[in-house]
Design an enzyme around this catalytic site. Structure first.
Site, PDB file in Angstrom:
ATOM      1  N   CYS A  60      35.131  30.354 -18.529  1.00 57.03           N
ATOM      2  CA  CYS A  60      35.968  29.804 -19.582  1.00 57.03           C
ATOM      3  C   CYS A  60      36.556  30.921 -20.424  1.00 57.03           C
ATOM      4  O   CYS A  60      36.341  32.086 -20.169  1.00 57.03           O
ATOM      5  CB  CYS A  60      35.088  28.966 -20.484  1.00 57.03           C
ATOM      6  SG  CYS A  60      33.891  27.999 -19.604  1.00 57.03           S
ATOM      7  N   ARG A 115      42.262  31.237 -17.820  1.00 56.65           N
ATOM      8  CA  ARG A 115      40.856  31.433 -17.456  1.00 56.65           C
ATOM      9  C   ARG A 115      40.168  30.104 -17.149  1.00 56.65           C
ATOM     10  O   ARG A 115      39.114  30.090 -16.522  1.00 56.65           O
ATOM     11  CB  ARG A 115      40.093  32.116 -18.594  1.00 56.65           C
ATOM     12  CG  ARG A 115      40.566  33.520 -18.927  1.00 56.65           C
ATOM     13  CD  ARG A 115      39.837  34.041 -20.153  1.00 56.65           C
ATOM     14  NE  ARG A 115      38.417  34.056 -19.948  1.00 56.65           N
ATOM     15  CZ  ARG A 115      37.755  35.099 -19.403  1.00 56.65           C
ATOM     16  NH1 ARG A 115      38.417  36.176 -19.046  1.00 56.65           N
ATOM     17  NH2 ARG A 115      36.467  35.056 -19.221  1.00 56.65           N
ATOM     18  N   TRP A 117      36.340  25.755 -17.627  1.00 56.83           N
ATOM     19  CA  TRP A 117      36.633  25.608 -16.206  1.00 56.83           C
ATOM     20  C   TRP A 117      35.319  25.209 -15.553  1.00 56.83           C
ATOM     21  O   TRP A 117      34.420  26.027 -15.387  1.00 56.83           O
ATOM     22  CB  TRP A 117      37.120  26.942 -15.644  1.00 56.83           C
ATOM     23  CG  TRP A 117      37.563  26.891 -14.229  1.00 56.83           C
ATOM     24  CD1 TRP A 117      38.725  26.349 -13.747  1.00 56.83           C
ATOM     25  CD2 TRP A 117      36.889  27.445 -13.089  1.00 56.83           C
ATOM     26  NE1 TRP A 117      38.801  26.520 -12.387  1.00 56.83           N
ATOM     27  CE2 TRP A 117      37.681  27.179 -11.956  1.00 56.83           C
ATOM     28  CE3 TRP A 117      35.669  28.101 -12.895  1.00 56.83           C
ATOM     29  CZ2 TRP A 117      37.328  27.574 -10.659  1.00 56.83           C
ATOM     30  CZ3 TRP A 117      35.308  28.490 -11.609  1.00 56.83           C
ATOM     31  CH2 TRP A 117      36.136  28.233 -10.514  1.00 56.83           C
ATOM     32  N   ASN A 165      30.529  31.266 -22.441  1.00 54.05           N
ATOM     33  CA  ASN A 165      31.116  31.503 -21.119  1.00 54.05           C
ATOM     34  C   ASN A 165      30.043  32.149 -20.239  1.00 54.05           C
ATOM     35  O   ASN A 165      29.393  33.093 -20.671  1.00 54.05           O
ATOM     36  CB  ASN A 165      32.322  32.442 -21.224  1.00 54.05           C
ATOM     37  CG  ASN A 165      32.804  32.873 -19.840  1.00 54.05           C
ATOM     38  OD1 ASN A 165      32.701  32.116 -18.879  1.00 54.05           O
ATOM     39  ND2 ASN A 165      33.274  34.098 -19.731  1.00 54.05           N
ATOM     40  N   GLY A 166      29.832  31.619 -19.029  1.00 50.50           N
ATOM     41  CA  GLY A 166      28.832  32.205 -18.136  1.00 50.50           C
ATOM     42  C   GLY A 166      27.820  31.172 -17.681  1.00 50.50           C
ATOM     43  O   GLY A 166      28.129  29.981 -17.647  1.00 50.50           O
ATOM     44  N   GLU A 210      47.880  37.128   3.056  1.00 54.22           N
ATOM     45  CA  GLU A 210      48.277  37.015   1.651  1.00 54.22           C
ATOM     46  C   GLU A 210      49.262  35.865   1.446  1.00 54.22           C
ATOM     47  O   GLU A 210      49.141  35.080   0.499  1.00 54.22           O
ATOM     48  CB  GLU A 210      48.885  38.336   1.154  1.00 54.22           C
ATOM     49  CG  GLU A 210      49.393  38.333  -0.266  1.00 54.22           C
ATOM     50  CD  GLU A 210      48.366  37.931  -1.320  1.00 54.22           C
ATOM     51  OE1 GLU A 210      48.788  37.607  -2.439  1.00 54.22           O
ATOM     52  OE2 GLU A 210      47.169  37.885  -1.000  1.00 54.22           O
ATOM     53  N   LYS A 228      48.718  32.562  -0.968  1.00 56.79           N
ATOM     54  CA  LYS A 228      49.655  32.113  -2.011  1.00 56.79           C
ATOM     55  C   LYS A 228      49.998  30.635  -1.832  1.00 56.79           C
ATOM     56  O   LYS A 228      49.993  29.857  -2.765  1.00 56.79           O
ATOM     57  CB  LYS A 228      50.953  32.948  -1.984  1.00 56.79           C
ATOM     58  CG  LYS A 228      50.783  34.397  -2.393  1.00 56.79           C
ATOM     59  CD  LYS A 228      50.599  34.592  -3.871  1.00 56.79           C
ATOM     60  CE  LYS A 228      49.220  34.738  -4.274  1.00 56.79           C
ATOM     61  NZ  LYS A 228      48.264  35.671  -4.188  1.00 56.79           N
ATOM     62  N   GLU A 277      46.965  28.560  -2.712  1.00 57.33           N
ATOM     63  CA  GLU A 277      46.616  28.620  -4.138  1.00 57.33           C
ATOM     64  C   GLU A 277      47.488  27.704  -4.993  1.00 57.33           C
ATOM     65  O   GLU A 277      46.993  26.985  -5.846  1.00 57.33           O
ATOM     66  CB  GLU A 277      46.795  30.048  -4.659  1.00 57.33           C
ATOM     67  CG  GLU A 277      45.645  30.993  -4.411  1.00 57.33           C
ATOM     68  CD  GLU A 277      45.936  32.387  -4.966  1.00 57.33           C
ATOM     69  OE1 GLU A 277      45.086  32.927  -5.698  1.00 57.33           O
ATOM     70  OE2 GLU A 277      47.020  32.932  -4.666  1.00 57.33           O
ATOM     71  N   HIS A 289      44.641  33.190  22.255  1.00 54.55           N
ATOM     72  CA  HIS A 289      43.176  33.081  22.367  1.00 54.55           C
ATOM     73  C   HIS A 289      42.637  31.931  21.522  1.00 54.55           C
ATOM     74  O   HIS A 289      41.487  31.955  21.094  1.00 54.55           O
ATOM     75  CB  HIS A 289      42.525  34.406  21.944  1.00 54.55           C
ATOM     76  CG  HIS A 289      43.049  35.576  22.716  1.00 54.55           C
ATOM     77  ND1 HIS A 289      42.855  35.728  24.069  1.00 54.55           N
ATOM     78  CD2 HIS A 289      43.818  36.625  22.312  1.00 54.55           C
ATOM     79  CE1 HIS A 289      43.462  36.846  24.476  1.00 54.55           C
ATOM     80  NE2 HIS A 289      44.052  37.397  23.442  1.00 54.55           N
ATOM     81  N   LYS A 331      42.290  32.598 -13.142  1.00 56.64           N
ATOM     82  CA  LYS A 331      42.798  33.948 -12.891  1.00 56.64           C
ATOM     83  C   LYS A 331      41.682  34.943 -12.609  1.00 56.64           C
ATOM     84  O   LYS A 331      41.829  35.874 -11.814  1.00 56.64           O
ATOM     85  CB  LYS A 331      43.592  34.423 -14.109  1.00 56.64           C
ATOM     86  CG  LYS A 331      44.244  35.780 -13.965  1.00 56.64           C
ATOM     87  CD  LYS A 331      45.397  35.711 -13.010  1.00 56.64           C
ATOM     88  CE  LYS A 331      46.023  37.036 -12.654  1.00 56.64           C
ATOM     89  NZ  LYS A 331      46.824  36.966 -11.456  1.00 56.64           N
TER      90      LYS A 331
HETATM   91  C1  BG6 Z   1      41.082  34.777  -8.180  1.00 54.02           C
HETATM   92  C2  BG6 Z   1      42.556  34.819  -8.533  1.00 54.02           C
HETATM   93  O1  BG6 Z   1      40.381  34.122  -9.167  1.00 54.02           O
HETATM   94  O2  BG6 Z   1      40.560  36.103  -8.048  1.00 54.02           O
HETATM   95  C3  BG6 Z   1      43.289  35.550  -7.417  1.00 54.02           C
HETATM   96  O3  BG6 Z   1      43.036  33.489  -8.638  1.00 54.02           O
HETATM   97  C4  BG6 Z   1      42.723  36.963  -7.298  1.00 54.02           C
HETATM   98  O4  BG6 Z   1      44.658  35.629  -7.714  1.00 54.02           O
HETATM   99  C5  BG6 Z   1      41.203  36.957  -7.113  1.00 54.02           C
HETATM  100  O5  BG6 Z   1      43.324  37.599  -6.212  1.00 54.02           O
HETATM  101  C6  BG6 Z   1      40.630  38.347  -7.337  1.00 54.02           C
HETATM  102  O6  BG6 Z   1      40.828  38.709  -8.681  1.00 54.02           O
HETATM  103  P1  BG6 Z   1      40.827  40.219  -9.167  1.00 54.02           P
HETATM  104  O7  BG6 Z   1      41.156  40.127 -10.616  1.00 54.02           O
HETATM  105  O8  BG6 Z   1      39.450  40.760  -8.929  1.00 54.02           O
HETATM  106  O9  BG6 Z   1      41.873  40.949  -8.377  1.00 54.02           O
END
Ligand code: BG6
Length: 593
Positions: free
Chosen positions: A9, A34, A81, A107-108, A470, A474, A477, A493, A588
């Protein structure tokens, strides 16, 4: 069902002459990336704590509960979260003690919360939520009643807690106390005001002096001033850090989302990153040259950058390096010894998995270096050498500009370790990026075709495979479409079985050594009715849709080919009416393992 709220959070606190609620609501909006399941605020006014909290995003809850009009010049706030335990108003923070004379945000994880709860229940305490966090509030009440001292109450409470945490507590007598262990907590020093926050963004509009609390440190703020001490109660001096001005300017500008703004920033961020001076890099480079084993480690997008890094170091610097998923390092510690370097790659520098990997490496005698965006992060402080991305704060949950900046650093590293066998021309890359971005409306039209698509496959050979990974990440996500990155050579394969009428396949296929073989794969897919979107500098009849990338030095294609993938994911997310900045179930920076 007793569930643990293992939350990741944002927490914030204010102690000053102004309206605490206003500062707190603004700060929570800035840190919403967050976590965004529920929001709550407590303020102290006329010696009484008032708490308002509910499910939803900051703007919505502020609207419905009029959070920013709460009175008082002392307060705390939280966005949640949830991972374990329902998204409900009772599980939302802040949590008050039974006496309502203490309120906390956390948080934690409190790993031993169940035994503490049981013991406190036995002593007559009642619990209103399913969260682990609530035990902190009642433990503080119990210890305050026992000792009559907030300092003693904090120290006794901290001695009982196990896990990872950062929490802020306000007391009815006008004192604020906070502590951190493994979760970030920063003190902002404003004009006659104190700010406490998970992230400098929480108070960057109000203060540009900050103190980063270390692990097992706590702070108490009273009318007489502020005290910082360790968990034994011994006072500790703490340096004040100036916050980078740029953090004060994180706005969307004319863009509808941070994600789109950050995608369009890349022609300039790639120049900033590549132009940033590396101080004392010779020693770092010598260590990298000499080390017997080198591991490039990351999570999510940072892991995909690590994979590309190993290709570049192997091809140009003849340096063997292995990519590792940060959360897996705990299962493979045996290779980490005094001869090893762990190069940790992380945008936030606060992901729990990457910090844990760094700890394991250190415990085994290995050296930890890092490539990180946040120079105020724990990973930066834990590294012997650290290279900053210098691409500015990234707000969109899906990493975009930080990825291409991570690649720029890895190209520079390969160039320096190979004495210039590769000579990246970032100006050419920047111009090429702008050309691709100028094509965004065409890419948006292609993304419209994904409206009813449930599966998308992305194919790339060699160094283009991690780009396919990647791109798939995206799309998953932010558009919630199942997407899979596949090594082009593996098609026959197995994955070819998935190819049939109407399946969408995105081909990462610039004209380099992988071009011919990838085209062969495209024909095999087409023969089974697949729809091909070709990302390439040259068109081909096998493509149903062609997204052009400019012809540049072929070594640099991986950087520019990630742009159309970011745009496809963004526009697919808009197509799906999702929120690209705050995708469901994600955040994030994941500060819990
Ligand atoms: C996820 C993010 O929580 O963590 C991704 O949504 C990110 O975008 C991944 O690539 C790793 O985060 P970081 O900050 O360690 O690069």
């Amino acid at each position: 069902m007793v569930a643990v709220t293992v939350s990741m959070c944002s927490i914030i606190g204010y102690y000053g002459p102004g309206s605490a609620a206003k500062v707190i609501v603004d700060g929570l909006k800035k840190m919403e990336y967050r976590g965004y399941d529920s929001v709550g605020v407590s303020t102290l006014c006329d010696d009484r704590i008032e708490t308002r909290k509910s499910i939803g995003k900051v703007a919505e809850v502020n609207e419905s509960l009029r959070l920013s009009s709460m009175r008082g010049r002392i307060g705390i706030g939280h966005t949640r979260w949830a991972t374990h335990g329902g998204v409900s108003s009772s599980n939302a923070h802040p949590h008050c003690s039974n006496s309502n004379k203490i309120s906390i945000v956390h948080n934690g994880i409190i790993e031993n919360y169940q035994s503490i709860r049981q013991q406190l229940r036995g002593e007559g305490f009642i619990f209103k939520s399913q969260t682990d966090s609530e035990v902190i509030a009642n433990l503080l009440q119990k210890n305050l009643e026992l000792t009559g001292s907030i300092r003693e109450s904090m120290l006794r409470t901290l001695s009982k807690l196990k896990g990872s945490y950062a929490f802020i507590a306000i007391f009815e007598n006008g004192t604020v106390a906070a502590a951190r262990y493994r979760e970030p907590l920063i003190i902002g020093l404003g004009q006659s005001a104190y700010y406490l926050s998970s992230d400098v963004l929480g108070f960057a509009d109000h203060a540009d002096d900050a103190i980063f609390l270390g692990d097992k440190e706590m702070v108490i703020i009273r009318p007489t001033g502020m005290e910082i001490m360790n968990f034994d109660g011994a006072p500790i001096p703490r340096a004040v850090t100036k916050i980078a001005h740029e953090l004060l300017t994180v706005q969307k500008g004319e863009f509808s989302h941070y994600t789109l703004k950050e995608i369009f920033e890349q022609p300039s961020t790639i120049m900033r990153t590549s132009g940033t001076e590396w101080y004392d890099s010779e020693t770092m480079l010598d260590r990298l040259r000499e080390c017997k084993s080198l591991y490039l480690v990351g999570s999510g997008t940072s892991y995909n950058a690590a994979v590309i890094g190993t290709y570049l170091l192997s091809k140009y610097a003849k340096k063997r390096a292995e990519p590792m998923i940060a959360s897996d390092v705990q299962f493979l510690p045996h290779f980490l010894d005094q001869e090893a370097v762990l190069l940790a790659i992380s945008q936030s520098g606060e992901s729990a998995d990457i910090l844990n990997a760094a700890n394991i490496a250190k415990e085994n005698g290995a050296e930890v270096m890092s490539i990180v965006n946040s120079l105020t992060s724990s990973l930066f402080r834990e590294s012997s050498f650290s290279i900053g991305l210098n691409c500015g704060p990234e707000i969109g949950v899906a990493a975009t500009k930080s990825f291409t900046s991570q690649l720029a650093i890895l190209y520079k590293l390969a160039s320096k370790l190979s004495d210039g066998k590769i000579n990246p021309n970032f100006k050419e890359v920047s111009i090429a990026m702008s050309k691709v971005l100028s094509n965004s409306s065409k890419i948006s039209r292609i993304a419209e075709e994904f409206e009813n698509v449930s599966d998308i496959y992305l194919l790339g050979r060699g160094i283009h495979f991690p780009i396919a990974l990647e791109g798939a990440l995206k799309i998953k996500e932010i558009s919630y479409i199942h997407a899979e990155g596949l090594p082009g050579g593996e098609l026959k394969h197995g994955p070819l079985a998935l190819m049939n009428e109407g399946v969408y396949v995105i081909l990462i296929n610039p004209e380099d050594s992988t071009y011919r073989d990838t085209l062969t794969g495209a024909h095999e897919i087409k023969a089974r009715g697949g729809k091909i979107i070709g990302i390439s500098n040259t068109c081909n009849e096998v493509y149903d849709r062609w997204i052009e990338v400019p012809t540049i030095d072929e070594a640099m294609f991986p950087i520019i080919e990630s742009i159309p993938l970011q745009l496809l994911a963004y526009y697919a997310s808009i197509q799906k009416k999702a929120d690209p900045d705050y995708p469901r179930n994600l955040a994030k920076c994941v500060t819990v393992r």
